[in-house]
Design an enzyme around this catalytic site. Structure first.
Site, short mmCIF file in Angstrom:
data_model
loop_
_atom_site.label_atom_id
_atom_site.label_comp_id
_atom_site.label_asym_id
_atom_site.label_seq_id
_atom_site.Cartn_x
_atom_site.Cartn_y
_atom_site.Cartn_z
N GLU A 111 15.42 31.66 -0.03
CA GLU A 111 14.24 32.48 0.30
C GLU A 111 13.48 32.79 -0.97
O GLU A 111 14.04 32.77 -2.06
CB GLU A 111 14.70 33.82 0.88
N LYS A 113 11.98 35.21 -3.65
CA LYS A 113 12.34 36.55 -4.11
C LYS A 113 11.04 37.32 -4.34
O LYS A 113 10.32 37.09 -5.31
CB LYS A 113 13.16 36.47 -5.40
N ASP A 115 8.48 40.08 -5.30
CA ASP A 115 8.51 41.03 -6.41
C ASP A 115 7.89 42.36 -5.99
O ASP A 115 6.71 42.61 -6.16
CB ASP A 115 7.74 40.43 -7.59
N TYR A 220 14.32 41.07 4.96
CA TYR A 220 15.19 39.94 4.65
C TYR A 220 16.64 40.12 5.08
O TYR A 220 17.46 39.24 4.84
CB TYR A 220 15.11 39.55 3.17
N LYS A 309 16.10 33.54 -11.27
CA LYS A 309 14.88 34.15 -11.83
C LYS A 309 14.05 33.09 -12.53
O LYS A 309 14.60 32.32 -13.33
CB LYS A 309 15.27 35.25 -12.84
N CYS A 403 22.60 56.29 -42.60
CA CYS A 403 22.06 56.66 -41.27
C CYS A 403 20.70 57.34 -41.43
O CYS A 403 20.54 58.24 -42.26
CB CYS A 403 23.03 57.59 -40.55
N CYS A 406 21.36 61.19 -40.20
CA CYS A 406 22.23 62.14 -40.88
C CYS A 406 22.59 61.70 -42.29
O CYS A 406 23.34 62.39 -42.99
CB CYS A 406 23.51 62.37 -40.07
N CYS A 421 26.87 54.38 -37.42
CA CYS A 421 27.06 55.65 -38.09
C CYS A 421 28.29 56.26 -37.45
O CYS A 421 28.35 56.41 -36.23
CB CYS A 421 25.84 56.55 -37.84
N CYS A 426 26.67 63.55 -36.15
CA CYS A 426 25.32 63.00 -36.37
C CYS A 426 24.40 63.50 -35.25
O CYS A 426 24.68 63.29 -34.06
CB CYS A 426 25.38 61.49 -36.37
#
Ligand code: IVH
Length: 666
Positions: A111, A113, A115, A220, A309, A403, A406, A421, A426
């Site tokens: 089928e 698809k 959107d 569907y 897809k 980082c 921190c 980190c 942090c």
């Protein structure tokens, strides 16, 4: 019946029939002008005789009232999504697994698809009574009033059946274009693509807005067990749904082999632009329900279907900068800041760069001309650099050594590509942890968006998730963009979240390697936080779905004193620490299924797979798809194949269907 009553009944029926001819059969029998004339005649008669307005009258599509909010709807059966295939290899792999499980004698239905967004529609005695969004798959929102405005959704079926169907609401390309033209003229923001426009329209509280948006729908599937309708296959179900009055997409094909599926895909890859609506792929489903039952489901999606897809569109733009963020677990993620560009229908200004290795491998530099695309059509990513266009003075990109939140030194754990980190205090990690805790699939606290969490931390109102529950309305109204109303709503949402079942809390705590599914399994098995906190590694790994890594992580997490303190505080503020789903009876001898990991294989005669699974689960058994050392029992029906062999070789207890039924009846 007097003349007026008769005419009203007749007009109702005519308009239903004409709508069916137009939307379902795609063969209009009257012109729009005639349809409108009859509709106006009905409106006039109803205005003069309000007691004769049928609830499913075609005039009732646009209800008057503006809603205050959407009610939640718990789906009778979960609305699952599909796993994805992106190329031929993925599809052949899907096909191979299916043939391994059910042999070669089966067919697929392919089928388009569509959107748009998934919807569930409920009919009672042939009358449309409720329509909902997918939501998180378990609980969606009641958008009946908006869905009623979609002319392709029948308000009355051809037969007085009680049924739930699932489908996709979408905005045709033409409606999308004219909507955006009108918005541009009015200086309003444009919708990025038809899917967003459809979703935005159905999220409106005033049904008049949805009515003005010219949405449409394809149905569907039936919700729940298709076999309950004495129909054997998905293809036949689609035909049946069409005879009931539902619009099913006609561009479908039964394919005998995966090669035929690939031909179907090729055809629609070439023709998708000619369709009046957007499609983002092809859905491939095993046709017969008996085969679907045999294949079953994973936690997220059916094993008998997959969504292919279409490949992502690629475009070229400039990399302006690289932004760094610190995630919940301390991982530093680089993000590309791009000169905004249109890709697959949306404007993209940021794209993931994943990690340092990727930047180095592709030698991505600030100022480069880069190729970007949307992975799986959702998340934009940088595919590569056009070296010919690199500025002469460009320098390789260097990740920071400390980082950004921190300033502690970043490290690279063995075997990991990410820079991390590891400072537990942090502030960036704490913020991300709180955002995760309140998120929809965790504690689901509405009204606590990222900006609010950041403000609360900045103001020093909270330091950890337990502090959230001490927030007062008076404090909240002090925050930017937070009125009395939203502050009250937020406190109420926090209050409500205290009642969540244990798995939401477990997931929300963000224990490493414990995702949503694992959180559910742990909650089901242990039932209380206290019991789980005492769990030993061996006990945890004995659970079918829990591996070493997760068990180690859980044990280490609860051994941490700060964690123990946090949990005490969460309990003190009144957060529920117990599992509220179905209880598993684990006492020995309660019944032969309790706490056991059970695999069903082969064809069952007296029960469907799903029925057997449901009954076993009701009694506390855990039904899984594959046989392993952790399996306690295998139920083997007719023609059981490799799973039975494996069970025999592992010496696992095996029952036939009769024994199963006998035991279920005890
Ligand atoms: S079947 C149990 N068929 O794609 C799976 N889905 O992840 C039910 N979609 O959320 C989905 N067209 O909203 C199916 N012909 C089609 C579809 C379709 C669009 C959407 C659906 C679902 C997503 C798949």
């Amino acid at each position: 019946m007097n003349e007026i009553e008769k005419r009203i009944a007749e007009l109702n029926q005519l308009l239903h029939d004409y709508g069916y001819a137009y939307y379902v059969l795609d063969k209009p029998v009257v012109s729009d002008a005639v349809y409108d004339q009859l509709l106006h005649e009905l409106i006039a008669l109803e205005e003069a005789n309000p007691s004769l307005i049928y609830p499913d009258s075609p005039t009732q599509r646009v209800g008057g009232a503006v809603l205050k909010g959407f009610q939640k709807v718990t789906h009778a059966t979960p609305m699952l999504s599909l796993s994805n295939a992106f190329n031929e290899a993925d599809l052949r792999d899907f096909d191979r697994k299916i043939r391994q499980a059910i042999g070669d004698d089966f067919s697929y239905v392919c089928e388009l698809k569509i959107d748009g967004l998934a919807i569930a529609l409920r009919y009672e005695n042939g009358v449309f009574v409720q329509g909902a969004t997918r939501g998180d798959g378990q609980v969606g929102e009641d958008i009946t009033a908006n869905l009623k405005t979609i002319r392709a959704i029948p308000l009355r079926l051809k037969q007085p059946v009680t049924i739930e169907v699932r489908g996709e609401a979408y905005m045709p390309k033409k409606s999308f274009e004219s909507l955006n033209e009108a918005r541009a003229e009015n200086g309003e923001e444009l919708f990025a693509n038809p899917r967003n426009a459809a979703a935005g329209s159905l999220r409106q509280l005033d049904p008049k807005i949805a009515a003005s948006r010219q949405l449409s729908t394809f149905i569907y599937a039936v919700g729940g067990d298709g076999e309950a309708y004495s129909i054997d296959s998905h293809g036949e179900m689609l035909d049946y749904l069409q005879t009931l009055g539902f619009p099913s997409n006609r561009e479908r094909e039964v394919c005998a082999t995966i090669d035929d599926v690939l031909t179907f895909i090729e055809k629609w890859t070439a023709m998708r632009n000619d369709l009046p609506y957007e499609i983002d792929g092809i859905v491939i489903k095993v046709n017969r329900y008996a085969h679907q039952d045999e294949l079953g489901f994973t936690a997220k999606s059916p094993r008998w279907a997959i969504a292919y897809k279409f490949p992502a569109e690629e475009v070229v733009t400039t990399l302006l900068d690289i932004d760094l963020t610190v995630g919940r677990t301390g991982v530093i993620t680089p993000t590309a800041i791009l000169a905004p560009v249109q890709v697959a229908g949306t404007t993209v200004g940021r794209a993931s760069l994943h990690n340092e290795d990727l930047i180095r491998e592709k030698d991505i530099r600030i100022g480069d001309t880069v190729i970007i695309r949307k992975a799986g059509d959702i998340i934009p990513e940088v595919v590569g650099v056009i070296l010919e266009q690199r500025p002469d003075d460009s320098k390789p990109y260097e990740m920071p050594t400390h980082c950004i939140a921190c300033d502690s030194e970043l490290i690279r754990l063995e075997g990991e590509v990410a820079l991390r980190c590891v400072n537990p205090t942090c502030p960036a990690q704490i913020a991300e942890g709180i955002k995760h805790f309140v998120s929809r699939n965790a504690m689901n606290i509405d009204g606590l968006g990222e900006k609010v969490v950041e403000q609360l931390l900045r103001e020093g109102y909270i330091h950890n998730v337990a502090d959230l529950y001490l927030l007062q309305i008076e404090q909240l109204v002090e925050l930017e963009r937070m009125g009395q109303k939203s502050a009250t709503n937020l406190v109420e949402a926090l209050e409500r979240s205290k009642e969540n079942s244990l798995e939401r809390l477990l997931f929300g705590l963000g224990i490493r390697h414990v995702g949503e599914k694992a959180a559910k399994i742990l909650a089901e098995q242990y039932e209380t936080m206290n019991a789980l906190m005492q769990a030993k590694k061996e006990e945890l790994t004995a659970i079918h779905e829990i591996g070493e890594k997760m068990a180690d992580s859980v044990v280490a997490y609860f051994e941490n004193e700060e964690v123990q303190l946090l949990i005490t505080r969460l309990a003190d503020v009144g957060i529920n620490m117990t599992y509220k789903g179905k209880k598993i009876q684990v006492e020995a001898g309660a019944n032969p299924f309790a706490g056991k990991t059970i695999v069903l294989t082969g064809k069952l005669e007296q029960l469907t797979r799903n029925e057997a699974k449901a009954k076993i689960e009701e009694l506390g058994g855990i039904v899984t798809g594959s046989v392993s050392k952790k399996t306690d029992l295998v139920i083997a029906g007719e023609d059981a194949g490799s799973k039975l062999d494996k069970a025999q070789s592992l010496g696992i207890e095996i029952w036939d269907e009769n024994r199963l039924i006998e035991q279920l009846q005890q």
